[in-house]
Write a protein that holds these residues in place. Structure first.
Motif, short mmCIF file in Angstrom:
data_model
loop_
_atom_site.label_atom_id
_atom_site.label_comp_id
_atom_site.label_asym_id
_atom_site.label_seq_id
_atom_site.Cartn_x
_atom_site.Cartn_y
_atom_site.Cartn_z
N HIS A 21 -37.58 -1.41 -15.35
CA HIS A 21 -37.58 -0.61 -14.11
C HIS A 21 -36.81 0.69 -14.34
CE1 HIS A 21 -37.50 -4.95 -12.58
NE2 HIS A 21 -38.73 -4.53 -12.35
N ALA A 22 -35.68 0.55 -15.02
CA ALA A 22 -34.85 1.74 -15.25
C ALA A 22 -35.58 2.77 -16.11
CB ALA A 22 -33.54 1.33 -15.92
N TYR A 23 -36.42 2.29 -17.00
CA TYR A 23 -37.18 3.20 -17.87
C TYR A 23 -38.01 4.17 -17.03
CZ TYR A 23 -40.60 4.35 -21.61
OH TYR A 23 -41.41 4.99 -22.53
N THR A 24 -38.76 3.65 -16.07
CA THR A 24 -39.58 4.51 -15.22
C THR A 24 -38.73 5.47 -14.40
OG1 THR A 24 -40.95 2.54 -14.87
CG2 THR A 24 -41.52 4.48 -13.60
N THR A 25 -37.69 4.93 -13.78
CA THR A 25 -36.90 5.77 -12.87
C THR A 25 -36.13 6.85 -13.62
OG1 THR A 25 -36.77 3.91 -11.37
CG2 THR A 25 -35.25 5.71 -10.95
N VAL A 26 -35.61 6.51 -14.80
CA VAL A 26 -34.92 7.53 -15.59
C VAL A 26 -35.91 8.63 -16.00
CG1 VAL A 26 -33.82 7.98 -17.84
CG2 VAL A 26 -33.03 6.08 -16.42
N ALA A 27 -37.11 8.23 -16.41
CA ALA A 27 -38.11 9.24 -16.78
C ALA A 27 -38.37 10.18 -15.60
CB ALA A 27 -39.40 8.56 -17.22
N GLY A 28 -38.51 9.59 -14.42
CA GLY A 28 -38.73 10.41 -13.22
C GLY A 28 -37.56 11.33 -12.95
N PRO A 315 -29.59 -3.11 -17.13
CA PRO A 315 -29.16 -1.82 -17.67
C PRO A 315 -27.68 -1.80 -18.05
CG PRO A 315 -30.57 -1.46 -15.76
CD PRO A 315 -30.35 -2.95 -15.87
N SER A 316 -26.85 -2.51 -17.26
CA SER A 316 -25.41 -2.45 -17.55
C SER A 316 -25.06 -3.11 -18.89
CB SER A 316 -24.61 -3.10 -16.42
OG SER A 316 -25.03 -4.43 -16.26
N ASP A 317 -25.91 -4.05 -19.35
CA ASP A 317 -25.65 -4.64 -20.68
C ASP A 317 -25.67 -3.56 -21.75
OD1 ASP A 317 -25.53 -7.12 -19.60
OD2 ASP A 317 -27.54 -7.75 -20.23
N ILE A 318 -26.48 -2.54 -21.52
CA ILE A 318 -26.59 -1.47 -22.51
C ILE A 318 -25.60 -0.35 -22.22
CG2 ILE A 318 -28.16 0.26 -23.47
CD1 ILE A 318 -30.38 -1.73 -23.15
N THR A 319 -25.50 0.02 -20.94
CA THR A 319 -24.61 1.16 -20.65
C THR A 319 -23.14 0.81 -20.88
OG1 THR A 319 -24.61 0.57 -18.30
CG2 THR A 319 -26.18 2.23 -18.99
N ASP A 320 -22.77 -0.46 -20.71
CA ASP A 320 -21.37 -0.84 -20.97
C ASP A 320 -20.99 -0.53 -22.42
OD1 ASP A 320 -21.14 -1.75 -18.43
OD2 ASP A 320 -21.14 -3.90 -18.92
N HIS A 321 -21.96 -0.64 -23.30
CA HIS A 321 -21.68 -0.45 -24.72
C HIS A 321 -21.91 1.01 -25.17
CE1 HIS A 321 -21.19 -1.76 -28.83
NE2 HIS A 321 -22.38 -1.29 -29.17
N PHE A 322 -23.05 1.58 -24.72
CA PHE A 322 -23.45 2.90 -25.23
C PHE A 322 -23.15 4.05 -24.26
CE2 PHE A 322 -26.33 -0.02 -27.47
CZ PHE A 322 -26.23 0.44 -28.77
N GLY A 323 -22.87 3.72 -23.02
CA GLY A 323 -22.70 4.78 -22.02
C GLY A 323 -24.03 5.11 -21.34
N VAL A 324 -23.92 5.71 -20.16
CA VAL A 324 -25.11 5.99 -19.35
C VAL A 324 -26.01 7.04 -20.00
CG1 VAL A 324 -25.84 7.02 -17.15
CG2 VAL A 324 -24.05 5.28 -17.18
N ASP A 325 -25.42 8.09 -20.52
CA ASP A 325 -26.26 9.17 -21.05
C ASP A 325 -27.03 8.74 -22.29
OD1 ASP A 325 -25.83 10.88 -19.01
OD2 ASP A 325 -24.44 12.19 -20.06
N ALA A 326 -26.41 7.93 -23.12
CA ALA A 326 -27.12 7.46 -24.32
C ALA A 326 -28.30 6.57 -23.90
CB ALA A 326 -26.17 6.68 -25.23
N PHE A 327 -28.12 5.80 -22.83
CA PHE A 327 -29.20 4.98 -22.29
C PHE A 327 -30.34 5.87 -21.83
CE2 PHE A 327 -31.38 2.98 -18.72
CZ PHE A 327 -31.64 1.71 -19.19
N ARG A 328 -30.02 6.91 -21.08
CA ARG A 328 -31.06 7.81 -20.56
C ARG A 328 -31.80 8.48 -21.73
NH1 ARG A 328 -30.12 10.06 -15.11
NH2 ARG A 328 -31.12 11.90 -15.99
N TYR A 329 -31.04 8.81 -22.76
CA TYR A 329 -31.60 9.51 -23.91
C TYR A 329 -32.49 8.60 -24.75
CZ TYR A 329 -31.37 11.71 -28.60
OH TYR A 329 -31.67 12.25 -29.83
N TYR A 330 -31.98 7.42 -25.05
CA TYR A 330 -32.58 6.60 -26.10
C TYR A 330 -34.05 6.26 -25.88
CZ TYR A 330 -33.85 2.74 -29.03
OH TYR A 330 -34.53 1.95 -29.89
N PHE A 331 -34.38 5.71 -24.70
CA PHE A 331 -35.75 5.22 -24.51
C PHE A 331 -36.77 6.35 -24.51
CE2 PHE A 331 -33.03 1.86 -23.03
CZ PHE A 331 -33.59 0.77 -23.68
#
Ligand code: MSP
Length: 520
Positions: A21-28, A315-331
């Protein structure tokens, strides 16, 4: 002026969000931030799909009334999730809100009055996971049992008197539309799928249900509730005032927003958006959306990640480790938009370290350290390296073309290639060697100016993708007063060389992308 209007699907609130779900919304979010920085007026809508059997049954299983269940999940899981991911949506629609239910009823009544709806009997398989009537040919056979191919769960047999929408009437018009307008459904594979589906023939659609009551009552037959997809698709238009009088606030909003420029969806729900939805609008004489873009799935073990298969990652499983911006960037960086992709912790760690920490973060911290050491912490006189300025100009053109075409990977690559180029420039010019001889002071300052100006451009280019980090970088460049906030920097101005004023005080950035903790 009409706004650039982008929507995400409205998500079922049977559970908390996962990274699909976060993938779509971040892209938007990235796309709308990009368009805002192009200076356009933008409207970005997301929300929740709260009716239907799937949500109702989950509420029951949790011993909750459906309204209490969705209220709790929206408040405790969905809204905080989008806030945490820094999603800058302009509106959030919930299908249980009266602004939606009332407009849906008015719209439905108008289709009934214009003869597009009739009474009929539906008999056939239904998947509650998809909330979709299936054709026998859609199903997979497991030892005589018919399963939904998406959910791998048995379908249910529905046998009801329902209201039907004359969907079949619109198939020829839609076919012509997609053949004539390649932009209207993207990517190419999605458009081909829709064309093949339409060519295969389309039946009328049952648009009400009578065996449960968690939905919007059909206005002229209150024993029935509106089929959840018919209700849900309308959110895109009810949220901006569909059915309101033209001179009312809602009517004016509608005129300033509709038709939607992009409906962003996962490929699982393409047909609803590219066939049923425009047919509903055509029936009502309302303009159809300009584009439906279907992106691919995040896969786990080769299958679509989903909560029902227990493969959903929060999403928090990933952002806790990599941070929010890296999550937005990566996918967006790793998966071509439109293709499927697998999530891998190793790949994400590798890109984080090489692209974000080493290429981008280190460049910024090296610059700040050198400006402090060799220029008393102040940006030196304006200079220009012609090759670098030219490369930047090409980068901005490429990034803009890619982003507006929803090629996020291409857009990000353009920026990151420029980042590599700037690193190469610093390595080649060796400012630390120049600094050894005072006779080189002018050349040294030119090199540092060019580097700093390049970082100014990179911060703006990457702002839609990584808003927090680039904001920190912007602060450290000391240009908030002279150039204004980073969010107000225009894409069309990025390549204008020499904007960083001489004398700006550069402060050392905190480490933008800290070294990753080793995951146990
Ligand atoms: N409620 C409907 C949509 C109604 S829109 C009028 C629905 N909701 S959903 O909660 O199932 O979310 C669907 C959307 O979430 C997909 O279209 C896609 O955008 C996103 N994704 C859900 N799982 C996904 C993956 N595993 N990978 C990528 N995106 C995924 O369907």
């Amino acid at each position: 002026m009409k706004s650039f209007y982008l929507t995400t699907p409205i998500y079922y609130v049977n559970d908390a969000p996962h990274i699909g779900h976060a993938y779509t919304t971040v892209a938007g979010d990235v796309l709308t931030r990009w368009h805002r920085q192009r200076g356009e007026s933008v409207w970005f809508l997301t929300g929740t799909d709260e009716h239907g059997q799937k949500v109702m049954r989950t509420a029951e299983q949790n011993n909750s009334a459906p309204q209490a269940w969705v209220d709790k999940l929206v408040k405790e899981a969905w809204l905080p999730n989008w806030r945490a991911l820094n999603i800058a949506n302009d509106d959030f629609i919930r299908t249980t809100e009266s602004r939606h239910t009332e407009r849906v009823q008015r719209f439905l009544q108008s289709l009934k009055d214009s003869g597009h709806i009739y009474a009929g009997k539906y008999e056939g398989p239904y998947c509650v996971g998809c909330e979709e009537f299936k054709l026998p040919g859609d199903l997979i056979d497991a030892d005589g049992e018919k399963l939904c191919p998406i959910h791998s769960k048995p379908v249910e047999l529905v046998n009801e008197n329902n209201w039907f929408f004359k969907l079949s009437e619109f198939a020829p018009l839609l076919l012509e539309h997609y053949k004539k307008n390649p932009q209207a459904c993207q990517p190419e594979s999605a458009r081909n799928e829709v064309i093949a589906f339409l060519e295969g023939g389309v039946s009328d659609l049952s648009i009400s249900r009578s065996t449960f009551n968690w939905g919007i009552p059909v206005p002229w037959d209150t024993d029935q509730v509106v089929y959840v997809w018919f209700d849900a698709l309308l959110n895109y238009a009810t949220a901006v005032g569909l059915t309101d009088a033209p001179d009312s606030a809602g009517g004016k909003k509608f005129a300033a927003t509709w038709p939607a420029d992009v409906h962003l969806v996962g490929k699982d729900i393409l047909r609803f958006h590219a066939v049923i939805w425009p047919a509903m609008l055509m029936a009502a004489g309302v303009d159809i959306p300009k584009k439906v873009f279907a992106h691919g799935w995040l896969l786990v073990g080769g299958e679509k990640m989903s909560k029902s298969k227990l493969t959903g990652i929060a999403p928090s499983d990933i952002t806790d480790h990599f941070g929010v911006d890296a999550f937005r960037y990566y996918f967006l960086r790793a998966i071509p938009f439109g293709s499927d992709g697998s999530f891998s912790w190793e790949d994400m760690s590798a890109r984080y370290t090489s692209e974000l920490a080493n290429d981008f973060g280190n460049l910024a911290s090296r610059l700040a350290a050198m400006i402090e050491k060799y220029c008393d912490g102040k940006v030196p006189a304006v200079a220009q390296d012609a090759a670098l300025a030219e490369a930047l100009s090409t980068t901005v053109t490429q990034a803009d073309e890619a982003m507006v075409a929803l090629d996020f990977q291409g857009g990000i690559n353009a920026a990151m290639d420029f980042c590599k180029r700037v690193n190469g420039y610093v390595t080649e010019k060796e400012p630390w060697i120049l600094a050894k001889d005072p006779a080189n002071q002018k050349v040294l300052e030119e090199v540092l100016y060019n580097t700093a100006e390049s970082i100014r451009a990179l911060a703006v280019l990457l702002h839609p993708v990584m808003p927090q980090t680039t904001e920190i970088l912007w602060e450290s460049l000391g240009v908030k007063e002279s150039l204004g906030p980073i969010g107000s920097q225009k894409i069309s101005e990025i390549a204008r060389w020499g904007q960083l004023p001489a004398g700006s005080v550069i402060t050392k950035t905190p480490v933008l992308f800290p070294r990753l903790e080793t995951k146990a």
